[in-house]
Write a protein that holds these residues in place. Sequence first.
Motif, PDB file in Angstrom:
ATOM      1  N   UNK A 197       0.775  -1.053   0.105  1.00  0.00           N
ATOM      2  CA  UNK A 197      -0.098  -0.096  -0.019  1.00  0.00           C
ATOM      3  C   UNK A 197       1.002   1.240  -0.018  1.00  0.00           C
ATOM      4  N   UNK A 198       2.036   0.922  -0.493  1.00  0.00           N
ATOM      5  CA  UNK A 198       2.914   2.279  -0.765  1.00  0.00           C
ATOM      6  C   UNK A 198       3.559   2.967   0.499  1.00  0.00           C
ATOM      7  N   UNK A 199       3.783   1.986   1.427  1.00  0.00           N
ATOM      8  CA  UNK A 199       4.593   2.828   2.561  1.00  0.00           C
ATOM      9  C   UNK A 199       6.098   3.043   2.032  1.00  0.00           C
ATOM     10  N   UNK A 200       6.708   4.038   3.007  1.00  0.00           N
ATOM     11  CA  UNK A 200       8.162   4.293   2.612  1.00  0.00           C
ATOM     12  C   UNK A 200       8.939   3.581   3.226  1.00  0.00           C
ATOM     13  N   UNK A 201       9.253   2.285   2.975  1.00  0.00           N
ATOM     14  CA  UNK A 201       9.946   1.255   3.769  1.00  0.00           C
ATOM     15  C   UNK A 201      11.456   1.747   3.462  1.00  0.00           C
ATOM     16  N   UNK A 202      12.229   1.901   4.522  1.00  0.00           N
ATOM     17  CA  UNK A 202      13.582   2.337   4.401  1.00  0.00           C
ATOM     18  C   UNK A 202      14.545   1.409   4.674  1.00  0.00           C
ATOM     19  N   UNK A 203      14.342   0.239   5.526  1.00  0.00           N
ATOM     20  CA  UNK A 203      15.179  -0.957   5.746  1.00  0.00           C
ATOM     21  C   UNK A 203      14.391  -1.969   6.236  1.00  0.00           C
ATOM     22  N   UNK A 204      14.893  -2.954   5.843  1.00  0.00           N
ATOM     23  CA  UNK A 204      14.216  -4.419   6.044  1.00  0.00           C
ATOM     24  C   UNK A 204      15.311  -5.465   6.680  1.00  0.00           C
ATOM     25  N   UNK A 205      15.354  -6.037   7.806  1.00  0.00           N
ATOM     26  CA  UNK A 205      16.379  -6.705   8.485  1.00  0.00           C
ATOM     27  C   UNK A 205      15.687  -8.030   8.533  1.00  0.00           C
ATOM     28  N   UNK A 206      16.069  -9.262   8.159  1.00  0.00           N
ATOM     29  CA  UNK A 206      15.761 -10.623   8.463  1.00  0.00           C
ATOM     30  C   UNK A 206      16.991 -11.494   8.920  1.00  0.00           C
ATOM     31  N   UNK A 207      16.369 -12.585   9.649  1.00  0.00           N
ATOM     32  CA  UNK A 207      17.449 -13.479  10.112  1.00  0.00           C
ATOM     33  C   UNK A 207      17.643 -14.531   8.927  1.00  0.00           C
ATOM     34  N   UNK A 208      16.938 -14.565   7.811  1.00  0.00           N
ATOM     35  CA  UNK A 208      17.039 -15.658   6.952  1.00  0.00           C
ATOM     36  C   UNK A 208      16.368 -15.059   5.601  1.00  0.00           C
ATOM     37  N   UNK A 209      17.476 -14.393   4.749  1.00  0.00           N
ATOM     38  CA  UNK A 209      16.923 -13.999   3.684  1.00  0.00           C
ATOM     39  C   UNK A 209      15.926 -14.954   2.625  1.00  0.00           C
ATOM     40  N   UNK A 210      16.526 -16.425   2.618  1.00  0.00           N
ATOM     41  CA  UNK A 210      15.880 -17.537   1.855  1.00  0.00           C
ATOM     42  C   UNK A 210      14.633 -17.769   2.285  1.00  0.00           C
ATOM     43  N   UNK A 211      14.364 -17.837   3.431  1.00  0.00           N
ATOM     44  CA  UNK A 211      12.957 -18.101   4.122  1.00  0.00           C
ATOM     45  C   UNK A 211      12.005 -16.912   3.884  1.00  0.00           C
ATOM     46  N   UNK A 212      12.761 -15.505   3.882  1.00  0.00           N
ATOM     47  CA  UNK A 212      11.883 -14.449   3.772  1.00  0.00           C
ATOM     48  C   UNK A 212      11.340 -14.525   2.156  1.00  0.00           C
ATOM     49  N   UNK A 213      12.329 -14.840   1.386  1.00  0.00           N
ATOM     50  CA  UNK A 213      11.800 -14.718  -0.137  1.00  0.00           C
ATOM     51  C   UNK A 213      10.885 -16.267  -0.404  1.00  0.00           C
ATOM     52  N   UNK A 214      11.007 -17.090   0.344  1.00  0.00           N
ATOM     53  CA  UNK A 214      10.080 -18.297   0.021  1.00  0.00           C
ATOM     54  C   UNK A 214       8.680 -17.887   0.802  1.00  0.00           C
ATOM     55  N   UNK A 215       8.849 -17.295   1.824  1.00  0.00           N
ATOM     56  CA  UNK A 215       7.634 -16.778   2.513  1.00  0.00           C
ATOM     57  C   UNK A 215       6.718 -15.889   1.488  1.00  0.00           C
ATOM     58  N   UNK A 216       7.630 -14.837   0.730  1.00  0.00           N
ATOM     59  CA  UNK A 216       6.916 -13.828  -0.110  1.00  0.00           C
ATOM     60  C   UNK A 216       6.293 -14.572  -1.105  1.00  0.00           C
ATOM     61  N   UNK A 217       7.080 -15.404  -1.749  1.00  0.00           N
ATOM     62  CA  UNK A 217       6.712 -16.374  -3.013  1.00  0.00           C
ATOM     63  C   UNK A 217       5.444 -17.045  -2.723  1.00  0.00           C
ATOM     64  N   UNK A 218       4.965 -17.660  -1.600  1.00  0.00           N
ATOM     65  CA  UNK A 218       4.154 -18.276  -1.291  1.00  0.00           C
ATOM     66  C   UNK A 218       2.835 -17.279  -0.839  1.00  0.00           C
ATOM     67  N   UNK A 219       2.887 -16.287  -0.278  1.00  0.00           N
ATOM     68  CA  UNK A 219       1.968 -15.513   0.345  1.00  0.00           C
ATOM     69  C   UNK A 219       1.752 -14.063  -0.241  1.00  0.00           C
ATOM     70  N   UNK A 220       2.685 -13.483  -0.781  1.00  0.00           N
ATOM     71  CA  UNK A 220       2.624 -12.290  -1.328  1.00  0.00           C
ATOM     72  C   UNK A 220       3.809 -11.792  -2.371  1.00  0.00           C
ATOM     73  N   UNK A 221       3.462 -12.539  -3.591  1.00  0.00           N
ATOM     74  CA  UNK A 221       4.491 -12.548  -4.442  1.00  0.00           C
ATOM     75  C   UNK A 221       4.833 -11.323  -5.226  1.00  0.00           C
TER      76      UNK A 221
END
Length: 257
Positions: free
Chosen positions: A33-57
């Motif tokens: 919805x157009x939020x001005x996201x400045x930085x994203x931190x994750x403990x597991x980039x691969x898991x985050x990418x898989x979650x996005x592919x599954x739920x919010x491509x």
Amino acid sequence: MDDEVERAWRAAEREPGVVVLDGFHALKHALRFGGDVRRVLTSDRAALAALAEELAADVGPALDELAVELPEPVLRSLVPRLHPTGVIAQVRRPSAGANREALARRPRRAPVVLLENPRNLGNVGAVIRLAAGFGATGVVTTGELDPWHPTVLRGSAGLHFATAVERLSLPELPDGPLYVLDPEGADIREVPFPDDALLAFGTERHGVSAELRARADQLVAVPMRPGVSSFNLATSVGMGLFHWMAGRPPGAGPDGR
């Protein structure tokens, strides 16, 4: 590298208007919805990418560009409670001016929800989530509670970015007919809500103030079984917004069109 990222996060915490989102779903909604996201931190980039592919491509490309992987203990040191999805983000909230402009814009195609002096952070988050889902123009609060508090953001699942959320005083309320939920009002089933209505809700214990009640164009009551003290605030808002939507022409979308 980890130290540099951590220092940047700590520095941004002191910037006015920067809020923290914890968890994938809050981040997903901010991006969508157009939020001005400045930085994203994750403990597991691969898991985050898989979650996005599954739920919010649709947000996958943005996450791929923004996400930085850090050890989980470092993430836990940056927030009071790390979400199970292991992702946190810093986002700049819309300016008060932008929110006020969105709330004041006419013609208004969907109601504004007014919470007078709310007390419970989780309830406010749930209300914002409902308002976004129904396509309300926005949510206005009065009183001391900050509607952009981290607990409210958690409760809304980041859907602050899908509707205008602002704290105002009563004299600053946007124009429009004021419908106040009050036990002494007319049966809600007999009172249609216009698209440009302000739907006002008070606290569960005390209801709305005498000042707001006196300003009402219409007092409206939701029928309730005798002996039951009150409905939960978010439940009441959900019933009010559903009542508005149920009165719209068949096929009209939740965005008011």
